[in-house]
Structures are given as C-alpha cells and as structure tokens.
Design a protein around this motif. Structure first.
Motif, short mmCIF file in Angstrom:
data_model
loop_
_atom_site.label_atom_id
_atom_site.label_comp_id
_atom_site.label_asym_id
_atom_site.label_seq_id
_atom_site.Cartn_x
_atom_site.Cartn_y
_atom_site.Cartn_z
N ALA A 60 -67.72 61.64 41.96
CA ALA A 60 -66.72 61.26 40.95
C ALA A 60 -67.24 59.91 40.22
N ALA A 61 -67.72 58.80 40.80
CA ALA A 61 -68.25 58.00 40.12
C ALA A 61 -69.23 58.12 39.03
N ALA A 62 -70.23 59.17 39.76
CA ALA A 62 -71.35 59.72 38.86
C ALA A 62 -71.29 60.40 37.79
N ALA A 63 -69.99 61.22 37.36
CA ALA A 63 -69.48 61.72 36.39
C ALA A 63 -69.75 61.26 34.99
N PRO A 64 -70.11 62.10 34.10
CA PRO A 64 -70.57 63.49 34.02
C PRO A 64 -71.84 63.93 34.59
N GLN A 65 -72.77 62.79 35.11
CA GLN A 65 -73.98 63.13 35.70
C GLN A 65 -73.55 63.97 36.97
N ARG A 66 -74.58 64.85 37.07
CA ARG A 66 -74.21 65.86 38.29
C ARG A 66 -75.39 65.39 39.08
N LEU A 67 -75.33 65.85 40.54
CA LEU A 67 -76.22 65.54 41.43
C LEU A 67 -76.21 66.56 42.73
N SER A 68 -77.13 67.04 43.05
CA SER A 68 -77.35 67.96 44.25
C SER A 68 -77.59 67.14 45.49
N TRP A 69 -76.92 67.34 46.61
CA TRP A 69 -77.04 66.11 47.76
C TRP A 69 -78.30 66.65 48.43
N ARG A 70 -79.07 65.72 48.91
CA ARG A 70 -79.97 66.16 49.62
C ARG A 70 -80.37 65.17 50.92
N TRP A 71 -80.38 63.73 50.53
CA TRP A 71 -80.64 62.59 51.09
C TRP A 71 -79.43 61.90 52.15
N PHE A 72 -79.90 61.66 53.24
CA PHE A 72 -78.79 61.01 54.25
C PHE A 72 -79.38 59.94 54.95
N ARG A 73 -79.03 58.83 55.06
CA ARG A 73 -79.55 57.63 56.07
C ARG A 73 -78.40 57.18 56.82
N PRO A 74 -78.71 57.16 58.06
CA PRO A 74 -77.53 56.73 59.07
C PRO A 74 -77.68 55.33 59.15
N GLY A 75 -76.29 54.87 59.27
CA GLY A 75 -76.21 53.14 59.27
C GLY A 75 -76.95 52.76 60.47
N GLN A 76 -77.82 51.51 60.09
CA GLN A 76 -78.76 50.95 61.08
C GLN A 76 -79.78 51.77 61.78
N ALA A 77 -79.70 52.80 61.19
CA ALA A 77 -81.16 53.67 61.35
C ALA A 77 -81.04 54.50 62.56
N TRP A 78 -80.00 54.44 63.36
CA TRP A 78 -79.89 55.25 64.66
C TRP A 78 -79.40 56.63 64.46
N PHE A 79 -79.94 57.59 65.08
CA PHE A 79 -79.53 58.96 64.94
C PHE A 79 -79.77 59.79 66.15
N HIS A 80 -79.03 60.89 66.44
CA HIS A 80 -79.43 61.63 67.86
C HIS A 80 -79.36 63.05 67.35
N PRO A 81 -79.87 64.03 68.25
CA PRO A 81 -79.99 65.42 67.81
C PRO A 81 -78.90 65.85 67.34
N ALA A 82 -77.59 65.48 67.85
CA ALA A 82 -76.26 66.31 67.29
C ALA A 82 -76.14 66.01 65.95
N MET A 83 -76.75 64.66 65.75
CA MET A 83 -76.31 64.28 64.29
C MET A 83 -77.14 65.07 63.21
N LEU A 84 -78.13 65.54 63.51
CA LEU A 84 -79.04 66.32 62.67
C LEU A 84 -78.40 67.70 62.72
N ALA A 85 -77.80 68.37 63.76
CA ALA A 85 -77.15 69.55 63.75
C ALA A 85 -75.73 69.46 62.80
N TRP A 86 -75.00 68.31 62.69
CA TRP A 86 -74.03 68.03 61.86
C TRP A 86 -74.26 68.26 60.53
N LEU A 87 -75.65 67.59 60.17
CA LEU A 87 -75.97 67.65 58.85
C LEU A 87 -76.69 68.91 58.13
N ALA A 88 -77.04 69.69 58.90
CA ALA A 88 -77.70 70.59 58.36
C ALA A 88 -76.77 71.65 57.66
#
Length: 258
Positions: free
Chosen positions: A155-183
């Motif tokens: 909404a803040a980027a309009a009228p520019q459009r973007l295709s979502w691709r990148w995610f970075r987890p807070g404090q750089a911690w992740f786990h395998p389930a998170m990867l499954a949620w993101l896919a």
C-alpha cells in the motif's frame, strides 16, 4: 643417597612439575582452541558461514555463487524516518543499489519510503511486523505478521508495484518449519555473509576493518537503518564503499547476485 638436584629442583620436584604440566596443558590447549574459535566467529564469520552454514542450509541465501567480485548491500529494520531519507540520498550519490528489509510497524516513521526506494531502483524485503526473534513465533502469528507487513508495504509503495521474493527473519534466527511456512507465500529466506556486528555499535574503524577482512565474491553485507543506527550506517558506507571499489568489488542488486 639423596636424589641428584638440577639447580634448586630435585628429581621428585621435577616429576611433580611434569605431572602438573601434564594435567594443565590439555586444559590450556582446549582453552586456546575455544578462544581461537571465538576469535574466528568474531572476526572472520564469513568463512564459517560459507564453509559450514551455507552448505548445511541450501534453501537459505547466505551469499551468491561464483568468483566474480560482486557484492549486495542489505539494510534492515527501516524505515527510520529522516535517517532513511539520508540513506537514499547517499545511495543515489554512490550509485549503489540496496535491498531494504522493512518492518511493518516502522512504516509510520516514513510512510512514503517504500515508493521512493522503488523509484530509485532499490529492492524491498519483508522483515515482519515487529523487531523480534521470528523463530520464536508460532505459525499463525508468524504468517499474520508476514502478510500484514506485505500488505502495508504494498500500500505504501503504490503506484509502484513489486513482486515479493525476499524475507529476513528478525535477529537472523530460523528453523526448518519457517522455511516450509515461507515457500507457499513465494518468499526466499535471505541472511547474509558479512555482518559487522553494527548493532553492538563497535568503533567505526573496527567495522571498516571487519568488512575489509570478510569481503568475498558473492558476499551479502548486512547493515541497519534504525533511528539509533542510521547515522553510523551513513558513516560506514562512506568509508567502506570506496575501499571495496578500489579492490575491484562492485555492488549489484540482490536478484542479480543470485
């Protein structure tokens, strides 16, 4: 007969010292190894990331492939208000592309920042709604924050459009389930390989030296855009970008790096 002496030490005394050394030396060796490993993690973590973490986690983007001297810059936690605008201006002057990993709840600090960043040719990533350890969030909360941040940035980027691709987890911690949620959401989890501990506010000379030591082909540099850190980030970029370019490195968008 009394045992022969060597200077002020008798044979039993020497034997006692040898026994003591035999018990102490293994501990000293272990301590030295621990200190050496800690020093490597502190000063040269890009070696550990590329040699161990990246091969163990191929679904996570730590760095790009190949031996060409290319780097990607990423900036976390924005927008920060006036600091973000100053960063955009410096990036324009330096002709430097970046990927901004934005926090949804920070958008009121600079509501039009996503649009201006896209107009300038930068990329945007999702850094969830709050600055917290993403790996501790249960799935429903994680997905709710992911989607709320996505909608707010779009909404803040309009009228520019973007295709979502990148995610970075807070404090750089992740786990395998998170990867499954993101896919299914179409996101690629991005961390980085050059993290100069800037959130701990070390001296600028340390950050400059750290980046010089850890820079490598395909490296992803992580810095921060917060009200407390954006001024330091400006100082850091003014120093390290000329340093790296003199060594033949060039900065490219994250998508081009991979």
């Amino acid at each position: 007969m009394s045992p022969p002496a060597f200077g002020a030490l008798s044979v039993p005394a020497l034997a006692g010292l040898a026994e003591m050394a035999g018990s102490v030396l293994p501990g000293l060796v272990v301590a030295a190894l621990v200190l050496g490993l800690a020093g490597a993690v502190l000063l040269v973590p890009s070696w550990l990331i590329r040699g161990l973490l990246a091969p163990l986690n191929p679904q996570v983007l730590f760095c790009g492939p190949g031996q060409e001297r290319r780097l990607a810059l990423s900036l976390d936690d924005g927008p920060s208000g006036p600091g973000s605008e100053a960063l955009l201006e410096l990036l324009r002057q330096l002709e430097l592309p970046a990927t901004f990993f934005l926090i949804g709840s920070h958008l009121p600090l600079d509501p039009s920042f996503p649009r201006r960043a896209l107009e300038q040719g930068h990329s945007l990533g999702n850094h969830l709604w709050r600055d917290e350890r993403a790996s501790a969030l249960p799935r429903p909360v994680f997905l709710r924050q992911l989607q709320a941040t996505e909608r707010a940035i779009e909404a803040a980027a309009a009228p520019q459009r973007l295709s979502w691709r990148w995610f970075r987890p807070g404090q750089a911690w992740f786990h395998p389930a998170m990867l499954a949620w993101l896919a299914p959401q179409g996101y690629r989890l991005v961390l980085g390989s050059i993290f100069p501990w800037d959130t701990l506010r070390p001296p600028i000379w340390f950050v400059r030296r750290f980046v010089a030591i850890n820079a490598h082909p395909g490296g992803i540099l992580v810095l921060h855009d917060t009200p407390a850190l954006s001024g330091r980030t400006l100082q850091i970029l003014r120093l390290i970008i000329p340093d790296l370019r003199r060594r033949g490195y060039r900065f490219v968008p994250l998508a081009e790096l991979v």
